[in-house]
Enzyme design. Sequence first.
Site, PDB file in Angstrom:
ATOM      1  N   ASP A   1       0.813  -1.218   0.000  1.00 27.57           N
ATOM      2  CA  ASP A   1       0.000   0.000   0.000  1.00 27.57           C
ATOM      3  C   ASP A   1       0.851   1.276   0.000  1.00 27.57           C
ATOM      4  OD1 ASP A   1       0.972  -0.299   2.489  1.00 27.57           O
ATOM      5  OD2 ASP A   1      -0.945  -0.098   3.541  1.00 27.57           O
TER       6      ASP A   1
ATOM      7  N   HIS B   1      22.340   0.994 -20.056  1.00 23.01           N
ATOM      8  CA  HIS B   1      21.389   1.443 -19.037  1.00 23.01           C
ATOM      9  C   HIS B   1      21.623   0.723 -17.713  1.00 23.01           C
ATOM     10  CE1 HIS B   1      18.497   3.322 -22.196  1.00 23.01           C
ATOM     11  NE2 HIS B   1      19.484   4.120 -21.871  1.00 23.01           N
TER      12      HIS B   1
ATOM     13  N   ASP C   1      19.854  15.952 -18.714  1.00 23.40           N
ATOM     14  CA  ASP C   1      20.395  14.619 -19.036  1.00 23.40           C
ATOM     15  C   ASP C   1      21.882  14.791 -19.349  1.00 23.40           C
ATOM     16  OD1 ASP C   1      20.808  12.036 -19.885  1.00 23.40           O
ATOM     17  OD2 ASP C   1      19.496  12.160 -21.646  1.00 23.40           O
TER      18      ASP C   1
ATOM     19  N   HIS D   1      24.626   3.334 -30.218  1.00 27.44           N
ATOM     20  CA  HIS D   1      23.394   4.122 -30.041  1.00 27.44           C
ATOM     21  C   HIS D   1      23.491   5.396 -30.864  1.00 27.44           C
ATOM     22  CE1 HIS D   1      25.549   6.877 -27.321  1.00 27.44           C
ATOM     23  NE2 HIS D   1      26.029   5.816 -26.694  1.00 27.44           N
TER      24      HIS D   1
ATOM     25  N   GLU E   1      25.342  13.013 -27.289  1.00 29.83           N
ATOM     26  CA  GLU E   1      25.902  12.037 -26.360  1.00 29.83           C
ATOM     27  C   GLU E   1      26.600  10.853 -27.025  1.00 29.83           C
ATOM     28  OE1 GLU E   1      22.881   9.602 -24.343  1.00 29.83           O
ATOM     29  OE2 GLU E   1      21.357  10.918 -25.175  1.00 29.83           O
TER      30      GLU E   1
ATOM     31  N   GLU F   1      27.834  13.553 -22.523  1.00 25.68           N
ATOM     32  CA  GLU F   1      26.493  13.991 -22.927  1.00 25.68           C
ATOM     33  C   GLU F   1      26.188  15.384 -22.384  1.00 25.68           C
ATOM     34  OE1 GLU F   1      23.246  11.573 -21.333  1.00 25.68           O
ATOM     35  OE2 GLU F   1      21.900  12.378 -22.881  1.00 25.68           O
TER      36      GLU F   1
HETATM   37  N1  GLY Z   1      19.871   8.818 -19.715  1.00 20.61           N
HETATM   38  C1  GLY Z   1      19.227   8.301 -20.835  1.00 20.61           C
HETATM   39  C2  GLY Z   1      19.829   8.800 -22.064  1.00 20.61           C
HETATM   40  O1  GLY Z   1      20.905   9.342 -22.025  1.00 20.61           O
HETATM   41  O2  GLY Z   1      19.251   8.763 -23.097  1.00 20.61           O
HETATM   42 MN    MN Z   2      21.773  10.330 -20.393  1.00 24.41          MN
HETATM   43 MN    MN Z   3      20.309  11.094 -23.197  1.00 24.23          MN
END
Ligand code: GLY
Ligand code: MN
Ligand code: MN
Length: 436
Positions: A37, A241, A269, A348, A382, A406
């Site tokens: 809860d 991540h 970020d 990425h 980034e 980043e």
């Molecule tokens: N922290 C998530 C990203 O850099 O996209």
């Molecule tokens: Mn990030």
């Molecule tokens: Mn990011």
Amino acid sequence: MITPQEFARRRRDLMAMMGKNSIAILTAAPERVRSRDTHYPFRQDSDFYYLSGFPEPEAVLVLLPKRPDGEFILFCRERDRAREIWDGYRAGPEGARELYSADDAFPIADIDDILPGLLEGRDRVYYALGRNRAFDGRLLDWLDGIRARARAGAVPPEEFVDLDHLLHEMRLFKSAKELGVMRKAGAISARAHCRAMRAARPGLYEYQLQAEIEHAFASEGARHPAYGSIVGGGANACVLHYVENSAPLQDGDLVLIDAGCEYQHYAADITRTFPVNGKFSAPQQALYEVVLAAQLAAIAAVRAGNHWDEPHKATVRVITEGLVELSLLKGKVEDLIASNAYAQFYMHRAGHWLGMDVHDVGDYKVDNEWRLLEPGMVMTVEPGIYVAPDNRKVAKKWRGIGIRIEDDVAITRKGPEVLTAGVPKTIADIEHLMAS
Ligand code: GLY
Ligand code: MN
Ligand code: MN
């Protein structure tokens, strides 16, 4: 701060695009159970907050352009003395009118009686179908109810339109006030990263640097991180991540911290990668300089008139050239780019839109072409290089090194504005700060 006038302007702008005789319906975020809860800290849905500033769960926002009896209607929890003693204050429908400028407001418990009447006779319904399955079902039930009364003259809406399209295009372009809040989110987050750099030393646990970071966020009024903070020492930096943050930091390793605060519903970020003991080794330094050069090249490409993919392409070129120079890749740069050979080290993209959500809304392509960058957009830049600890194709000295840098960048008429410039990123500046 986002003012009541700005929330009102957003509703006005959206309603102007929706057109006459339409209706938009948005639901508040649900409370989510963390353990039996107790709940996770409540965070309002970004679309809902963007249009209202209303911070409570169990609420529904309705916009009805040009409706003479009121265009902005909120359904929300009623005030309840007992519940408020236990769970905290509620605005109630009176507060929704007085504090949040609703033209009219009703108890959420009355929505079944009132919303069908607002839907009836509207030509077009703007709604984000699929986001809240339980509410989707209720909406369909209300429509069925109207259709069942068609012979008695009830007119069901003809058209359902995805609300995201209009609303997310608005959210993509940040106003002067939004940029002000995002500058603050960036500055707080930058100071937090500086604090972690100063605190770092061998033997600390990753979560202790997380604690330094989140202490700095909260003590400046940014009560929550915008996403789960990532603190990865050594090869943990190669897990993109990584959120376990549970390992001890080793002398001679780098540590990667990807963390940003949420300030007044806007995200920052930031990623920085720095040596646990304050001094980069030669291989760490060599790879770091490649990532930094890639990041600076990409930031230079964050300019109005360039398209979305240009900063990313800049990072791919600089990283591929750097990896060839250091013999992690062998071959001709053009061929290695064409065959995506760099992707085993850089898997990425160079960034994403940033705003109320860390991976913010807004289309990246328009008519199947990368969209052009325009003033008011904010994005991250980034790039990274991650050498898997078991990569036997490269010299041993590179293995297990993971580096990302980043920053958050606003596109302005005068060029890129880095909102997170308060935390150092050159090797000299990082080593200087860590020695202080
Ligand atoms: N922290 C998530 C990203 O850099 O996209
Ligand atoms: Mn990030
Ligand atoms: Mn990011």
